[in-house]
Design an enzyme around this catalytic site. Structure first.
Site, PDB file in Angstrom:
ATOM      1  N   GLY A  30       0.794  -1.227   0.000  1.00 49.53           N
ATOM      2  CA  GLY A  30       0.000   0.000   0.000  1.00 49.53           C
ATOM      3  C   GLY A  30       0.825   1.275   0.000  1.00 49.53           C
ATOM      4  O   GLY A  30       0.283   2.355  -0.191  1.00 49.53           O
ATOM      5  N   CYS A 239     -27.767  -9.378 -15.957  1.00 44.30           N
ATOM      6  CA  CYS A 239     -27.271  -9.122 -17.312  1.00 44.30           C
ATOM      7  C   CYS A 239     -28.309  -9.552 -18.335  1.00 44.30           C
ATOM      8  O   CYS A 239     -28.852 -10.653 -18.260  1.00 44.30           O
ATOM      9  CB  CYS A 239     -25.955  -9.874 -17.534  1.00 44.30           C
ATOM     10  SG  CYS A 239     -25.378  -9.770 -19.236  1.00 44.30           S
ATOM     11  N   CYS A 242     -26.463 -12.613 -20.479  1.00 43.56           N
ATOM     12  CA  CYS A 242     -26.105 -13.907 -19.887  1.00 43.56           C
ATOM     13  C   CYS A 242     -26.887 -14.211 -18.623  1.00 43.56           C
ATOM     14  O   CYS A 242     -26.752 -15.282 -18.044  1.00 43.56           O
ATOM     15  CB  CYS A 242     -24.598 -13.986 -19.617  1.00 43.56           C
ATOM     16  SG  CYS A 242     -24.091 -13.127 -18.112  1.00 43.56           S
ATOM     17  N   CYS A 264     -23.048  -7.271 -18.786  1.00 44.12           N
ATOM     18  CA  CYS A 264     -21.835  -7.421 -17.988  1.00 44.12           C
ATOM     19  C   CYS A 264     -20.751  -6.497 -18.528  1.00 44.12           C
ATOM     20  O   CYS A 264     -20.534  -6.405 -19.735  1.00 44.12           O
ATOM     21  CB  CYS A 264     -21.292  -8.847 -18.096  1.00 44.12           C
ATOM     22  SG  CYS A 264     -22.309 -10.080 -17.294  1.00 44.12           S
ATOM     23  N   CYS A 270     -19.038 -12.612 -19.517  1.00 45.18           N
ATOM     24  CA  CYS A 270     -20.342 -12.681 -20.173  1.00 45.18           C
ATOM     25  C   CYS A 270     -20.319 -13.696 -21.314  1.00 45.18           C
ATOM     26  O   CYS A 270     -21.208 -14.547 -21.426  1.00 45.18           O
ATOM     27  CB  CYS A 270     -20.712 -11.293 -20.699  1.00 45.18           C
ATOM     28  SG  CYS A 270     -22.456 -11.090 -21.077  1.00 45.18           S
TER      29      CYS A 270
END
Lengths: 289, 356
Positions: A30, A239, A242, A264, A270
């Site tokens: 970080g 979606c 899909c 998606c 997808c």
């Protein structure tokens, strides 16, 4: 195409310099490591940090995937993928599972990453405190002293003003209990995937000359309050191609009368689901059997 | 019906082909040669070399041609090319005192050793469009003196009397902005590197702001000189320095208002500008900004003016960084936008429910 450049464009000394910065980043999760970012043949702000990190990580055996907004076929993803095909001649793929190195802008793939994979993020502004304090000299001091009060005040003021934390992407996180970090402009929906993944996550900011890292199995916590806990949100739909109700969705306007559909954002996710027979609300009709 | 946006690759290729055609323009008009650009667009070439940090007039001319005359784009091409060049070593500091000057003026003395030499300047031209140029571009041969040999510096005259602050010589190699990340606060050598490759417009406006009172600099152009200097490099195998070429540079030294106190006698202060090629607007601007950034060491007040703020100036002077980040907002951001959409919808519906 004949290749007049060194493997992956950058010379070996530059790649070593970048690898040293990456190792330091891995050692101090970080923490933003300054590095001598080079001028790349694509503009600053278009992924030069990610490209340099990818160039330093790639080996000839790697298989590279490049996504922008979750999609393999967005113009800038195409351009960066082509750059590495030309300068490193590495194999490329659109399948998350097959990739060893994935360079991304603004998304984490839906499919959980596995050990051995490297996810490289393109970062525009690496400093999570930048919009609270514009001076680099000041924000570096704040990180050194773990002085993050300003960030909590900002989140509190959000709640006071809007009744909720009004940050929906580039949502700040705390890494392994120490550094507050900008996860790059991924939607906050993706934040939980940052934590505890077996893959290595590297972040490159070219213009701002910073590299940082989240090593595998590192704890990454999205900042919040007990009474206003963090929420990973997405459009409340499935979606339309899909049928997945759990993936991050793009809203596509289909006509000028308010018609819209949701698909998606992760194109590989997808397409794989559709190939496996999943269908959504607007999937093309199958030929009647 | 939504069709996934496939074919990005073909669209990019076609766009590039379109661009190449547009760059060439009307094919019945003769193609520009690199020599033409280098010779007749020399000041554009100079700017590209200065801000590209690479002294190569032919390459700069080619970049201008490829960039369709967009100088920032040409500078970008030069910078990206420059990254790939191996670093063989570094030259010795150029001796601008030994410059073969084609132009050398001082605003602080009416006449001085070496004289005032105007050289090829726009300064006293009347800015009237010369319609004759549209028909034919040939110019009569100008009477010309030989370039000035080494001429003494104006700041040297002042220095001899102790009237200007001393600038002690140093053999410490300066840090390299292009090989190390910028760390703040930056020393003067690093600041000057950033300024000399910084955007001409940005540096000009900062300098102008200091003249108008946002961090006052009170500059006199002590001396402005333009001409060729020799570049020498130490060759370890030989044990001495050899000349590897000559470059044209513009150097500006400003003489600025003084410092001093009851114990410290009053002295003028210096601002410095040095830029590749004939680029005098840039060199003068640079010397004003350099001087303004020295407020702390000279014990001046920080009035909060942008030009006094080292971090503000250095982090925003580079036009390649600036243009890249600015133009990246053309890239797709629909994932972020979608999350903002959801947030705004949620906040609005929350408010509506609260009102009901």
């Amino acid at each position: 195409m004949s290749n007049h450049y060194n493997f992956a464009y950058l010379d070996e000394q530059t790649k070593r310099m970048i690898r040293r910065a990456i190792l330091k980043g891995v050692a101090v999760p970080g923490y933003q490591v300054p590095f001598a970012s080079r001028e790349m043949p694509m503009p600053y702000g278009w992924g030069t940090g990610g490209v340099q990190v990818t160039a330093a990580c790639l080996t000839p055996e790697d298989r590279l995937k490049v996504i922008d907004q979750g999609a393999d076929d967005t113009t800038n993803a195409v351009s960066i993928r082509k750059f590495f095909q030309r300068t490193a001649e590495v194999a490329v793929t659109e399948h998350t599972a097959e990739a060893t190195v994935i360079q991304t802008r603004h998304r984490i793939p839906e499919r959980p990453l596995t050990a051995g994979q490297i996810l490289v993020y393109q970062v525009p502004i690496p400093e999570p405190l930048r919009f609270l304090e514009p001076r680099e000299t000041e924000t570096r001091r704040m990180h050194a002293l773990e002085d993050y009060g300003l960030m909590h005040v900002k989140l509190y003021e959000d709640i006071a003003r809007n009744g909720a934390i009004a940050t929906s992407y580039a949502y700040p996180v705390k890494v392994e209990g120490r550094y507050v970090m900008d996860p790059s402009p991924i939607p906050k929906f993706d934040n939980p995937k940052l934590s505890g993944t077996p893959a290595l996550q590297l972040f490159g900011a070219g213009r701002e000359q910073r590299i940082y890292a989240i090593p595998p199995f590192t704890e990454v916590i999205s900042l919040d309050f007990e009474d206003y806990p963090f929420e990973a949100t997405k459009a409340p739909h499935a979606c339309d191609l899909c049928g997945d109700g759990g993936s991050y969705l793009d809203e596509v306007i289909t006509d000028d009368a308010g018609g819209r559909m949701f698909v998606c954002s992760d194109t590989d996710h997808c397409a794989s689901r559709q190939a496996a027979g999943h269908r959504g609300r607007l999937s093309p009709q199958e030929d009647a059997a | 019906m939504y069709v996934a946006v496939k074919g990005g690759e073909r669209a990019i290729d076609n766009a590039h082909a379109f661009l190449a055609e547009e760059r060439r323009g009307d094919p019945t008009v003769p193609d520009l040669s690199i020599a033409q650009i280098r010779a007749q667009m020399a000041l554009a070439v100079n700017r590209v070399m200065a801000e590209g940090s690479l002294y190569d007039p032919d390459l700069a001319a080619l970049a201008i041609k490829q960039a369709r005359g967009d100088l920032i784009e040409a500078i970008f091409l030069i910078r990206a090319y420059r990254t790939t060049l191996p670093r063989l070593g570094h030259s010795n500091p150029v001796d601008t005192g030994a410059m073969a000057a084609v132009r050398r003026i001082s605003a602080t003395y009416k006449d001085l050793p070496g004289g005032q030499v105007l050289g090829p300047t726009f300064d006293y031209t009347h800015r009237l469009i010369d319609f004759a140029l549209a028909a034919e571009g040939d110019a009569p041969e100008a009477p010309r003196a030989a370039p000035l040999g080494p001429v003494p510096r104006v700041t040297g005259f002042l220095d001899r009397e102790g009237l200007i602050e001393d600038e002690p010589a140093s053999d410490t190699p300066p840090r390299d902005l292009t090989r190390e990340p910028m760390e703040l606060p930056a020393d003067r050598a690093l600041r000057l590197q950033a300024l000399t490759r910084g955007d001409e417009g940005f540096i000009l406006s900062l300098a102008y702001s200091s003249q108008r009172g946002y961090g006052r600099t009170h500059p006199f152009v002590g001396e402005l000189r333009i001409g060729e200097v020799a570049v020498e490099m130490d060759i370890p195998e030989l044990g001495f320095a050899i000349e590897i070429g000559e470059i044209t540079v513009t150097e500006c030294e400003t003489v600025n208002q003084f410092t001093g106190s009851k114990t410290q006698p009053a002295q003028f202060t210096r601002g410095y500008g040095l830029v590749f090629g004939q680029t005098e607007r840039k060199a003068i601007s640079m010397s004003l900004v350099d001087r303004a950034l020295r407020w702390a060491e000279l014990g001046e007040e920080n009035t909060g003016a942008p030009v006094q703020d080292q971090e503000f100036v250095l982090m925003h002077a580079d036009n390649i960084q600036a243009t890249g980040f600015l133009e990246h907002i053309k890239l797709p951001h629909y994932v972020d936008f979608q999350s903002e959409l959801e947030l705004v919808r949620a906040l609005r519906s929350g408010l509506r429910e609260a009102a009901e």
